[in-house]
Design a protein around this motif. Sequence first.
Motif, short mmCIF file in Angstrom:
data_model
loop_
_atom_site.label_atom_id
_atom_site.label_comp_id
_atom_site.label_asym_id
_atom_site.label_seq_id
_atom_site.Cartn_x
_atom_site.Cartn_y
_atom_site.Cartn_z
N VAL A 120 58.13 38.63 36.20
CA VAL A 120 57.93 40.08 36.21
C VAL A 120 58.24 40.63 37.60
O VAL A 120 58.27 39.88 38.59
CB VAL A 120 56.48 40.43 35.83
CG1 VAL A 120 56.14 39.88 34.47
CG2 VAL A 120 55.49 39.92 36.87
N PRO A 121 58.45 41.94 37.74
CA PRO A 121 58.58 42.53 39.07
C PRO A 121 57.30 42.31 39.87
O PRO A 121 56.20 42.30 39.31
CB PRO A 121 58.80 44.03 38.78
CG PRO A 121 59.31 44.08 37.38
CD PRO A 121 58.66 42.95 36.67
N ALA A 122 57.44 42.15 41.18
CA ALA A 122 56.28 41.84 42.02
C ALA A 122 55.19 42.91 41.89
O ALA A 122 54.00 42.58 41.87
CB ALA A 122 56.72 41.69 43.48
N GLU A 123 55.58 44.18 41.80
CA GLU A 123 54.59 45.24 41.70
C GLU A 123 53.76 45.12 40.43
O GLU A 123 52.54 45.32 40.43
CB GLU A 123 55.26 46.61 41.76
CG GLU A 123 54.30 47.77 41.72
CD GLU A 123 54.98 49.12 41.89
OE1 GLU A 123 54.50 50.11 41.30
OE2 GLU A 123 55.99 49.19 42.62
N ALA A 124 54.42 44.78 39.32
CA ALA A 124 53.70 44.59 38.07
C ALA A 124 52.82 43.35 38.13
O ALA A 124 51.70 43.34 37.61
CB ALA A 124 54.69 44.48 36.91
N GLY A 125 53.32 42.30 38.78
CA GLY A 125 52.52 41.08 38.91
C GLY A 125 51.28 41.29 39.74
O GLY A 125 50.21 40.75 39.45
N ARG A 126 51.39 42.12 40.80
CA ARG A 126 50.24 42.41 41.65
C ARG A 126 49.11 43.01 40.83
O ARG A 126 47.94 42.67 41.01
CB ARG A 126 50.64 43.37 42.77
CG ARG A 126 51.23 42.70 43.98
CD ARG A 126 51.24 43.64 45.16
NE ARG A 126 52.19 44.75 45.02
CZ ARG A 126 53.43 44.71 45.48
NH1 ARG A 126 53.87 43.65 46.09
NH2 ARG A 126 54.23 45.75 45.31
N ALA A 127 49.47 43.91 39.93
CA ALA A 127 48.46 44.58 39.12
C ALA A 127 47.75 43.61 38.17
O ALA A 127 46.60 43.82 37.80
CB ALA A 127 49.10 45.72 38.33
N ALA A 128 48.45 42.54 37.79
CA ALA A 128 47.89 41.59 36.83
C ALA A 128 47.01 40.54 37.49
O ALA A 128 46.30 39.81 36.80
CB ALA A 128 49.01 40.91 36.05
N LEU A 129 47.05 40.43 38.83
CA LEU A 129 46.30 39.37 39.50
C LEU A 129 44.80 39.43 39.20
O LEU A 129 44.13 38.41 39.15
CB LEU A 129 46.52 39.44 41.02
CG LEU A 129 47.90 39.06 41.53
CD1 LEU A 129 47.97 39.19 43.04
CD2 LEU A 129 48.28 37.65 41.11
N ARG A 130 44.28 40.64 38.99
CA ARG A 130 42.84 40.76 38.76
C ARG A 130 42.42 40.16 37.42
O ARG A 130 41.23 39.89 37.21
CB ARG A 130 42.41 42.23 38.83
CG ARG A 130 42.94 43.11 37.70
CD ARG A 130 42.50 44.56 37.88
NE ARG A 130 42.91 45.43 36.79
CZ ARG A 130 44.07 46.05 36.72
NH1 ARG A 130 44.96 45.87 37.70
NH2 ARG A 130 44.36 46.83 35.71
N HIS A 131 43.36 39.96 36.53
CA HIS A 131 43.05 39.37 35.23
C HIS A 131 43.19 37.85 35.23
O HIS A 131 42.94 37.21 34.20
CB HIS A 131 43.96 39.96 34.14
CG HIS A 131 43.80 41.43 33.94
ND1 HIS A 131 42.57 42.03 33.70
CD2 HIS A 131 44.71 42.44 33.96
CE1 HIS A 131 42.74 43.34 33.57
NE2 HIS A 131 44.03 43.61 33.72
N LEU A 132 43.63 37.27 36.33
CA LEU A 132 43.85 35.84 36.40
C LEU A 132 42.66 35.13 37.03
O LEU A 132 41.91 35.72 37.81
CB LEU A 132 45.10 35.53 37.22
CG LEU A 132 46.42 36.14 36.75
CD1 LEU A 132 47.54 35.74 37.69
CD2 LEU A 132 46.73 35.70 35.32
N ALA A 133 42.50 33.87 36.70
CA ALA A 133 41.50 33.05 37.38
C ALA A 133 41.96 32.79 38.80
O ALA A 133 43.16 32.82 39.10
CB ALA A 133 41.31 31.74 36.62
#
Length: 226
Positions: free
Chosen positions: A67-80
């Motif tokens: 994914v684009p880095a900006e979109a991935g940044r937003a998803a980090l909070r959902h990861l372990a």
Amino acid sequence: MSGSHPSLATDLTSVPLPRRPLDLAVFGDDPVRRWYENELGWPTVPASPAESPLRLRLGLRFDVLDVPAEAGRAALRHLAGTSPVAMRGDRMELLVAAGSTEELPGLLDWLEWGTLALDLRAIGTGGVMRAPRPPEPAVSGLGEVPSGRPTGPGEDESLALPGHPEPGALQGAAVWLRPPEPGCEVEASLPTLSALGGDGGAPDLVRVVNTVATHCHRLRLRRTRP
């Protein structure tokens, strides 16, 4: 959202592959491949003069959401905290449960993103990803590994991501933002579709994909504005 939740056609709880014995005849003098194969038990595709550097086989231990880095940044909070995440240029590679690639089209339809062109893709069985260089001091003598600014106490890890690709990333090199931990089975930390409605032990792939899709759509709208 509408309709029913897509069925999980693939068993995402894969049995971890056994470690390979340390065999210099197999690994030669490649400490990076030794680290992936022996310490993590991750199958690799050896580098060759005619091909790109060492690559990791996908679909066995995990798939990758690119994914684009900006979109991935937003998803980090959902990861372990132990979910491995790699950066390559302006792209982020999120490791997800094996079999997720087959589920992604149906999941996007269920989340009502299926009709839009989104800059994200999942890579699974038969695919590969460039192997990021192991973090120091896991493998010594490899030189400095480019990365984002280190986080301080209480800082959001996403703020440490570089605003622009690092020199190594511009050349196509991959680096670990969150490296895997030897001795820990990676499967337990990966986003999976089966986590929806579960006991909260594994990250929920639905939330990760919905967050990524939302930000990919925002990026698309931003690019199309005059």
